[in-house]
Design a protein around this motif. Sequence first.
Motif, PDB file in Angstrom:
ATOM      1  N   TYR A   1       3.963  21.513  27.020  1.00  0.00           N
ATOM      2  CA  TYR A   1       3.480  20.322  26.317  1.00  0.00           C
ATOM      3  C   TYR A   1       3.225  19.191  27.302  1.00  0.00           C
ATOM      4  CZ  TYR A   1       8.166  18.119  26.649  1.00  0.00           C
ATOM      5  OH  TYR A   1       9.342  17.536  27.077  1.00  0.00           O
TER       6      TYR A   1
ATOM      7  N   TRP B   1      -0.014  15.684  13.742  1.00  0.00           N
ATOM      8  CA  TRP B   1       0.142  15.204  15.123  1.00  0.00           C
ATOM      9  C   TRP B   1       0.378  16.417  16.025  1.00  0.00           C
ATOM     10  CZ3 TRP B   1       5.372  13.613  17.429  1.00  0.00           C
ATOM     11  CH2 TRP B   1       5.203  13.140  18.736  1.00  0.00           C
ATOM     12  N   ARG B   2      -0.200  16.384  17.217  1.00  0.00           N
ATOM     13  CA  ARG B   2      -0.138  17.542  18.128  1.00  0.00           C
ATOM     14  C   ARG B   2       1.201  17.668  18.839  1.00  0.00           C
ATOM     15  NH1 ARG B   2      -4.619  15.721  22.475  1.00  0.00           N
ATOM     16  NH2 ARG B   2      -5.347  14.406  20.775  1.00  0.00           N
TER      17      ARG B   2
ATOM     18  N   ASN C   1      -2.935  21.618  23.117  1.00  0.00           N
ATOM     19  CA  ASN C   1      -1.897  21.924  22.143  1.00  0.00           C
ATOM     20  C   ASN C   1      -0.536  22.136  22.803  1.00  0.00           C
ATOM     21  OD1 ASN C   1      -3.571  21.838  19.964  1.00  0.00           O
ATOM     22  ND2 ASN C   1      -3.718  24.044  19.681  1.00  0.00           N
ATOM     23  N   THR C   2       0.496  21.670  22.132  1.00  0.00           N
ATOM     24  CA  THR C   2       1.850  22.047  22.498  1.00  0.00           C
ATOM     25  C   THR C   2       2.059  23.485  22.043  1.00  0.00           C
ATOM     26  OG1 THR C   2       2.741  19.801  22.401  1.00  0.00           O
ATOM     27  CG2 THR C   2       4.288  21.602  22.016  1.00  0.00           C
TER      28      THR C   2
ATOM     29  N   ALA D   1       1.029  27.412  18.402  1.00  0.00           N
ATOM     30  CA  ALA D   1       0.851  25.970  18.579  1.00  0.00           C
ATOM     31  C   ALA D   1       1.863  25.268  17.685  1.00  0.00           C
ATOM     32  CB  ALA D   1      -0.562  25.552  18.187  1.00  0.00           C
TER      33      ALA D   1
ATOM     34  N   PHE E   1       2.700  21.737  15.647  1.00  0.00           N
ATOM     35  CA  PHE E   1       2.221  20.473  15.107  1.00  0.00           C
ATOM     36  C   PHE E   1       3.327  19.857  14.255  1.00  0.00           C
ATOM     37  CE2 PHE E   1      -1.773  23.092  15.206  1.00  0.00           C
ATOM     38  CZ  PHE E   1      -2.336  22.448  16.288  1.00  0.00           C
TER      39      PHE E   1
ATOM     40  N   ASN F   1      -6.622  25.667  20.481  1.00  0.00           N
ATOM     41  CA  ASN F   1      -7.373  24.431  20.227  1.00  0.00           C
ATOM     42  C   ASN F   1      -6.943  23.327  21.182  1.00  0.00           C
ATOM     43  OD1 ASN F   1      -8.535  25.745  18.071  1.00  0.00           O
ATOM     44  ND2 ASN F   1      -7.112  24.918  16.585  1.00  0.00           N
ATOM     45  N   TRP F   2      -7.794  22.316  21.283  1.00  0.00           N
ATOM     46  CA  TRP F   2      -7.423  21.122  22.053  1.00  0.00           C
ATOM     47  C   TRP F   2      -7.073  20.032  21.045  1.00  0.00           C
ATOM     48  CZ3 TRP F   2      -7.025  20.183  27.338  1.00  0.00           C
ATOM     49  CH2 TRP F   2      -6.804  18.864  27.699  1.00  0.00           C
ATOM     50  N   GLY F   3      -5.787  19.750  20.925  1.00  0.00           N
ATOM     51  CA  GLY F   3      -5.358  18.726  19.970  1.00  0.00           C
ATOM     52  C   GLY F   3      -5.216  19.282  18.574  1.00  0.00           C
ATOM     53  N   ALA F   4      -4.841  18.417  17.668  1.00  0.00           N
ATOM     54  CA  ALA F   4      -4.564  18.833  16.294  1.00  0.00           C
ATOM     55  C   ALA F   4      -5.834  18.861  15.455  1.00  0.00           C
ATOM     56  CB  ALA F   4      -3.553  17.878  15.660  1.00  0.00           C
TER      57      ALA F   4
END
Length: 281
Positions: A45, A66-67, A73-74, A95, A97, A115-118
């Motif tokens: 992360y 929220w990511r 992605n975390t 991932a 969230f 993915n990149w982000g949520a």
Amino acid sequence: MKKIMLLFGVIGMTFSVNAQIQTPQPSLFSKVEQTVGLTEVSLEYSRPNMRGRTIFGDLVPYGRVWRLGANANTKITFSTNVTVGGKELKAGTYALFAIPNENNWDVVFYSSAENWGAPQELDESKIAAKVKVETYKLPMDIETFTMSFDDLSSTGATLGMMWANVYAGVKFEVPTDKIVAASIDKVMNGPGAGDYYAAAVYYFQEDKDINQAKTWMDKAMSMIPKPAFYQLRQQSLIYAKAGDKKGAIELAKKSLKASEEAGNLDYIKMNKDSLKEWGAK
């Protein structure tokens, strides 16, 4: 690393210079690895800072996905199946969230991790597990978003998340007892045919105690209902090396018959060559 392009103007001309200047990301990447019982868990992360901002209810709005960090992605990876919120998650990468609220969070383990982000909306078919957890107020502010493995035991742990003055934790369980029980059963029941076979072939190939290799191979073959032509071939070679030419010839004939039935020309030739070498009638 960021690439910075500098523009210069000289007597009506403009040209650019690409400068390879290394600068740190605002939210630094972190990777945490932890053994829980007999399960390997890793977490990747990025860690944003408060920088004087109000975090929850402002920078991170309530009620929205929220990511759990910044940038990509975390992601959390489990080496075995685990249980989260009473639901089994298969070994693999997910991932992470969160949907923060003032007094609790919904934490989501998502099967699509690239993915990149949520996403604006979560795809229900990709939600592997969703757990509601209580939040706790901390007596001080945590400047940098921090994730950790807390309350470790042989059967599970808590994935902790801290930022600003808020802490939330998701408990997960690992199948340590199941793994240990299976290991105990295997040891107590003794080696299997594959174990004896592999040990015998290794001793043969490495010029170790050939009589021990012969004993192990006999044990392996006694446990196999219908040995394959290549297994009989290995057994014949071990017999020959151990000085039992009569036994080697008998086994090579069986391997030859089985390889002919299988249509394996290579093994047919190798067996015929060995039978000739060993003086078979």
